[in-house]
Design a protein around this motif. Structure first.
Motif, PDB file in Angstrom:
ATOM      1  N   ARG A   1      -1.791   8.724   4.476  1.00 41.11           N
ATOM      2  CA  ARG A   1      -0.490   8.062   4.556  1.00 41.11           C
ATOM      3  C   ARG A   1      -0.361   7.158   5.777  1.00 41.11           C
ATOM      4  O   ARG A   1       0.267   6.103   5.714  1.00 41.11           O
ATOM      5  CB  ARG A   1       0.629   9.119   4.596  1.00 41.11           C
ATOM      6  CG  ARG A   1       0.755   9.905   3.299  1.00 41.11           C
ATOM      7  CD  ARG A   1       1.177   9.002   2.167  1.00 41.11           C
ATOM      8  NE  ARG A   1       1.319   9.728   0.899  1.00 41.11           N
ATOM      9  CZ  ARG A   1       1.631   9.145  -0.242  1.00 41.11           C
ATOM     10  NH1 ARG A   1       1.801   7.832  -0.298  1.00 41.11           N
ATOM     11  NH2 ARG A   1       1.738   9.868  -1.349  1.00 41.11           N
ATOM     12  N   ASP A   2      -0.925   7.584   6.899  1.00 39.14           N
ATOM     13  CA  ASP A   2      -0.808   6.793   8.123  1.00 39.14           C
ATOM     14  C   ASP A   2      -1.854   5.681   8.132  1.00 39.14           C
ATOM     15  O   ASP A   2      -2.726   5.618   7.260  1.00 39.14           O
ATOM     16  CB  ASP A   2      -0.993   7.691   9.352  1.00 39.14           C
ATOM     17  CG  ASP A   2       0.062   8.779   9.417  1.00 39.14           C
ATOM     18  OD1 ASP A   2       1.202   8.501   9.001  1.00 39.14           O
ATOM     19  OD2 ASP A   2      -0.261   9.896   9.868  1.00 39.14           O
TER      20      ASP A   2
ATOM     21  N   SER B   1      -6.952   0.023   0.413  1.00 37.58           N
ATOM     22  CA  SER B   1      -5.530   0.304   0.211  1.00 37.58           C
ATOM     23  C   SER B   1      -5.304   0.805  -1.213  1.00 37.58           C
ATOM     24  O   SER B   1      -5.945   0.339  -2.165  1.00 37.58           O
ATOM     25  CB  SER B   1      -4.702  -0.961   0.453  1.00 37.58           C
ATOM     26  OG  SER B   1      -4.895  -1.442   1.765  1.00 37.58           O
ATOM     27  N   LEU B   2      -4.392   1.760  -1.372  1.00 34.65           N
ATOM     28  CA  LEU B   2      -4.047   2.314  -2.681  1.00 34.65           C
ATOM     29  C   LEU B   2      -2.672   1.797  -3.088  1.00 34.65           C
ATOM     30  O   LEU B   2      -1.708   1.913  -2.327  1.00 34.65           O
ATOM     31  CB  LEU B   2      -4.030   3.848  -2.621  1.00 34.65           C
ATOM     32  CG  LEU B   2      -5.314   4.515  -2.097  1.00 34.65           C
ATOM     33  CD1 LEU B   2      -5.129   6.019  -2.036  1.00 34.65           C
ATOM     34  CD2 LEU B   2      -6.500   4.151  -2.977  1.00 34.65           C
ATOM     35  N   ASP B   3      -2.572   1.231  -4.306  1.00 36.91           N
ATOM     36  CA  ASP B   3      -1.287   0.682  -4.744  1.00 36.91           C
ATOM     37  C   ASP B   3      -0.463   1.765  -5.446  1.00 36.91           C
ATOM     38  O   ASP B   3      -0.843   2.937  -5.501  1.00 36.91           O
ATOM     39  CB  ASP B   3      -1.500  -0.552  -5.628  1.00 36.91           C
ATOM     40  CG  ASP B   3      -2.245  -0.226  -6.918  1.00 36.91           C
ATOM     41  OD1 ASP B   3      -2.376   0.971  -7.254  1.00 36.91           O
ATOM     42  OD2 ASP B   3      -2.703  -1.163  -7.596  1.00 36.91           O
ATOM     43  N   ARG B   4       0.683   1.366  -6.008  1.00 40.01           N
ATOM     44  CA  ARG B   4       1.602   2.321  -6.622  1.00 40.01           C
ATOM     45  C   ARG B   4       0.987   2.986  -7.851  1.00 40.01           C
ATOM     46  O   ARG B   4       1.418   4.070  -8.264  1.00 40.01           O
ATOM     47  CB  ARG B   4       2.890   1.602  -7.016  1.00 40.01           C
ATOM     48  CG  ARG B   4       2.682   0.491  -8.039  1.00 40.01           C
ATOM     49  CD  ARG B   4       3.975  -0.182  -8.415  1.00 40.01           C
ATOM     50  NE  ARG B   4       3.762  -1.219  -9.415  1.00 40.01           N
ATOM     51  CZ  ARG B   4       3.649  -0.991 -10.722  1.00 40.01           C
ATOM     52  NH1 ARG B   4       3.738   0.250 -11.187  1.00 40.01           N
ATOM     53  NH2 ARG B   4       3.436  -1.983 -11.575  1.00 40.01           N
TER      54      ARG B   4
ATOM     55  N   ALA C   1       0.832  -1.200   0.000  1.00 45.54           N
ATOM     56  CA  ALA C   1       0.000   0.000   0.000  1.00 45.54           C
ATOM     57  C   ALA C   1       0.870   1.255   0.000  1.00 45.54           C
ATOM     58  O   ALA C   1       1.819   1.365   0.772  1.00 45.54           O
ATOM     59  CB  ALA C   1      -0.924   0.014   1.215  1.00 45.54           C
ATOM     60  N   GLU C   2       0.529   2.189  -0.898  1.00 39.72           N
ATOM     61  CA  GLU C   2       1.197   3.488  -0.926  1.00 39.72           C
ATOM     62  C   GLU C   2       0.374   4.544  -0.181  1.00 39.72           C
ATOM     63  O   GLU C   2       0.842   5.651   0.059  1.00 39.72           O
ATOM     64  CB  GLU C   2       1.391   3.943  -2.375  1.00 39.72           C
ATOM     65  CG  GLU C   2       2.258   3.016  -3.205  1.00 39.72           C
ATOM     66  CD  GLU C   2       3.732   3.137  -2.844  1.00 39.72           C
ATOM     67  OE1 GLU C   2       4.139   4.221  -2.395  1.00 39.72           O
ATOM     68  OE2 GLU C   2       4.459   2.144  -2.992  1.00 39.72           O
ATOM     69  N   GLY C   3      -0.830   4.208   0.181  1.00 43.98           N
ATOM     70  CA  GLY C   3      -1.729   5.110   0.895  1.00 43.98           C
ATOM     71  C   GLY C   3      -3.058   4.404   1.087  1.00 43.98           C
ATOM     72  O   GLY C   3      -3.213   3.208   0.746  1.00 43.98           O
ATOM     73  N   TYR C   4      -4.024   5.131   1.624  1.00 41.62           N
ATOM     74  CA  TYR C   4      -5.308   4.515   1.944  1.00 41.62           C
ATOM     75  C   TYR C   4      -6.445   5.486   1.617  1.00 41.62           C
ATOM     76  O   TYR C   4      -6.267   6.703   1.599  1.00 41.62           O
ATOM     77  CB  TYR C   4      -5.369   4.120   3.422  1.00 41.62           C
ATOM     78  CG  TYR C   4      -4.289   3.140   3.812  1.00 41.62           C
ATOM     79  CD1 TYR C   4      -4.483   1.777   3.649  1.00 41.62           C
ATOM     80  CD2 TYR C   4      -3.067   3.587   4.316  1.00 41.62           C
ATOM     81  CE1 TYR C   4      -3.482   0.868   3.996  1.00 41.62           C
ATOM     82  CE2 TYR C   4      -2.071   2.700   4.664  1.00 41.62           C
ATOM     83  CZ  TYR C   4      -2.276   1.346   4.495  1.00 41.62           C
ATOM     84  OH  TYR C   4      -1.286   0.458   4.828  1.00 41.62           O
TER      85      TYR C   4
END
Length: 756
Positions: free
Chosen positions: A363-364, A383-386, A339-342
């Motif tokens: 980010r957290d 979850s956010l991928d690249r 995950a790069e972010g949420y």
């Protein structure tokens, strides 16, 4: 319409006898099917507290009233549910809102026993729900194809015939070719006729391009053009919809998928599909089929990249169904691999139809939300991928913000207030609000599911104070206290009045040859009491007063004497005893002053010193500050001589008085004459003489400057305050004499200077 229930509400109360094994909550549960209605039973029965309940008491129970109120509440709930099932939240939100609001008020009035008001408000709720049902049925028959079912923040629309953008609100109807956009921190949900939903996220712009219905087949065709931004779609697979198309610049899609997400911006387009049916994408003759939990990125310059979206994120806290008693909540989830972010969403309903927050790119793995309204809240995380594709949504969780400011119920049944117990173990029993944490004198107490508790404790001889505290889950606290007396069989406690004066060794003090002794005991009124001297003789014999109090007078000597107070039982045996010693103290405190100045130039004087054995000290009638035997006070002065009186009083009334004087002097000394010569001739010693006078007296030394033949000499004259003369003799030295300067000071610090 609401049923006619007014007559039962006004009916008679039912009489119920409180039995030996009954509790008030149990009675409320048995007859009213709600244990929390016990306060209404007590109020109707004229009973102030549960502690006043006794077996055999007749209680007045509102059985008919509660039944009528509950029936009205159930009727209104059924009407609200029926209207909601017909789409009232979409087509008649005002009416269904009034229905819910009135029913909530009815539930609140039920909690305080206002049964007629319960029926009234529930009836109003039913009428509003019926109206909402009529509106919803009529609206569903309209030609409107879609409505804005949720609008949070700033949502704007522009119909084909409108020249500019205007605000869109919940329940606004959308037509073909209408544009809809969301600004920052804003979301909008569009609901179509078959209840399929499309959620525009912040900073998105879309066109409802086509909405068609085939009367012959019942099928429907919907096409949405995403200009920029992103949305996700949740389609109703149970309806007759036959086609749902999404277009982004340069790309066409067609799908039977019921759950997918699309984003378009300057960099290109992104797609994610979460359903088994594929999402079909076409660009420039190239076709891409995106399967379940797959995503694709189509950059604006050409090409395509396919990938699996990230797996479901696991939520951490709060737990599902948690009740939270503050408006500030921290949501946390487990970190997801890759995950790069949420993407975090919060809604007011389980279907996420009424969005409260949608935060992309967190980010957290936690985020705090402050000031949430009381009520139910639902949340989920992706979850956010690249590539910026959101993964499979987490399972949603629910928490409730509870605005609870009511202290919990708690009562003590035994022991009774002021009760005298004679057993070595005492049962402490009572009842508290179920779920509340109860402590007794700081120690936790186990509480049964129904709120009852019972513990035993070993009391100390004499008075015991029970401090009971109950704390509910919201942190509200209720405290109760109860005092009782433990008097073992055959034992009587005796205590002297703590206000009696004593010396450092604990002996009672008196300034007179006799001293009065007062105290209390645990004996009954009229018990025999005697005071026995050290030689065994009986000095005083009397009876105790009400409450076991006593007052006796005994002789006191400076050497001191020992006595023993005895209280006799009915058989003349000694049931209680207390030893005491007393002495006469006729010596007043000793006052030792820190010497004040003979004079001062200040209008006030700090008077300090020690008064051994004093309890209070006054200076000129004003209380002094005490620190042990030390005292300090500020005396105000007037010009001239001031008398200062210090009065010290000890614990038994002995008084010592000390008087001193000081002068408030603001005038400098008067220099009458000053000369320097050689009285023994030119070769003789040099003599300097200065005559001066002052009311507060001259200081012993006066500095001078003398010129001898042009050379300055400095020194000090010795002053005789009685004679008013300052004098000094210097060795012989030739040269002309000039007294350049002489300074004379008084004891107040005032100075006079003499110069030629």
């Amino acid at each position: 319409m609401a049923p006619a229930l007014a007559a039962p509400v006004e009916g008679p109360l039912e009489s119920v006898v409180f039995g030996p094994g009954d509790t008030i909550r149990g009675v409320a549960e048995r007859y009213l099917r709600d244990a929390d209605l016990w306060p209404q039973i007590l109020e109707l029965s004229g009973i102030a507290s549960p502690a006043d309940l006794r077996p055999g008491l007749a209680l007045k129970v509102p059985v008919q009233q509660v039944a009528a109120a509950d029936e009205a509440l159930a009727f209104s709930l059924a009407a609200i549910q029926k209207a909601t099932a017909e789409g009232a939240r979409i087509f008649a939100p005002v009416e269904i809102g009034h229905a819910i609001e009135n029913r909530d008020t009815a539930v609140e009035r039920r909690g305080v026993g206002a049964w007629a008001e319960v029926v009234t408000f529930a009836g109003v709720a039913t009428e509003f729900a019926d109206r909402a049902l009529e509106i919803s049925v009529a609206q569903r028959d309209r030609a409107a194809e879609a409505v804005v079912s949720d609008a949070q923040g700033t949502v704007e629309g522009r119909a084909p015939d409108q020249p500019r953008w205007s605000r869109r609100a919940t329940q606004d109807v959308l037509v073909e070719y209408e544009r809809l956009r969301t600004l920052s921190a804003s979301t909008a949900q569009v609901t179509f006729r078959d209840l399929s939903r499309l959620r525009l996220n912040p900073n998105s712009n879309a066109v409802i391009q086509r909405m068609r219905s085939d009367p012959l087949t019942g099928g429907e065709v919907t096409k949405v053009n995403l200009v920029n931004g992103d949305f996700y779609a949740l389609l109703n697979q149970l309806g007759d919809r036959t086609s749902f198309e999404v277009a982004v610049p340069g790309i066409e899609t067609a799908t039977q998928s019921a759950d997918f997400w699309i984003r378009h911006d300057e960099a290109g387009s992104r797609f994610a599909n979460y359903d088994a049916p594929a999402l079909e994408i076409s660009r420039g003759g190239e076709r891409i089929s995106i399967g379940e939990n797959e995503g694709a990125v189509l950059p604006s310059g050409g090409g395509a990249e396919r990938t699996r979206v990230l797996a479901q994120t696991e939520l951490a806290a709060p737990l599902d169904g948690a009740e939270i008693f503050t408006p500030d909540v921290t949501l946390a989830w487990q970190p997801a691999e890759g995950a790069e972010g949420y993407w975090l969403e919060i809604a007011a309903d389980a279907g996420f139809n009424v969005m409260q927050a949608s935060q992309w790119g967190v980010r957290d793995t936690s985020r705090q939300f402050d000031g949430l309204d009381p009520g139910d809240h639902y949340w989920r995380v992706s979850s956010l991928d690249r590539l910026g594709l959101p993964g499979v949504r987490s399972l949603s969780r629910h928490f409730r913000i509870v605005d609870d400011r009511t202290p919990p119920f708690v009562t003590l049944a035994t022991p009774g207030e002021g009760e005298i117990v004679t057993v070595a173990e005492v049962a402490v029993t009572g009842e508290a609000e179920p779920g509340a944490e109860v402590s007794l004198n700081g120690a936790p107490v186990p509480v049964a599911d129904d709120g009852a508790f019972s513990v035993t404790l070993a009391p100390a001889e004499g008075e015991n104070v029970l401090r009971l505290a109950a704390v509910d889950r919201a942190g509200n606290r209720t405290e109760r206290s109860r005092a009782f007396v433990y008097r073992p069989v055959g034992t009587v406690g005796i205590a002297l009045d703590p206000a009696l004066p004593r010396d450092a060794e604990g002996r009672l003090l008196s300034a007179s040859p006799e001293f009065a002794v007062a105290g209390t005991s645990t004996a009954e009124a009229g018990a025999s009491l005697r005071v026995v001297a050290a030689d065994g003789s009986v000095a005083v014999q009397t009876l105790t007063d009400s409450g076991g109090a006593f007052h006796v007078t005994l002789p006191a000597t400076e050497a001191g004497a020992a006595y023993r107070i005895e209280i006799l039982a009915a058989d003349r045996s000694v049931a209680g005893t207390l030893a005491l010693a007393a002495r006469r103290d006729a010596t007043p405190p000793g006052i030792a002053l820190d010497l004040p100045p003979r004079a001062t130039a200040n209008a006030w004087l700090e008077v300090t010193g020690a008064a051994e054995g004093a309890q209070t000290v006054t200076v000129n009638g004003s209380p002094a500050r005490m620190d042990g035997d030390r005292f300090a006070a500020t005396a105000t002065l007037v010009p001239g001589t001031n008398g200062i009186e210090i009065v010290a009083t000890d614990a038994v009334g002995n008084v010592a008085v000390k008087r001193v004087e000081t002068t408030y002097d603001i005038d400098p000394p008067e220099i009458v004459a000053a000369r320097a010569d050689r009285p023994g001739g030119p070769a003789g010693p040099i003599e300097i003489v200065v005559e001066a006078r002052d009311a507060s007296g001259l200081r012993q030394a006066a500095p001078f400057v003398l010129s001898v033949g042009g050379v300055e000499r400095r020194g000090f004259l010795r002053c005789d305050d009685t004679a008013g003369v300052c004098r000094e003799t210097l060795p012989p030295e030739p040269g002309a004499l000039v007294l350049v300067e002489v300074t004379v000071e008084d004891y107040a610090g005032n100075a006079a200077r003499r110069q030629p």
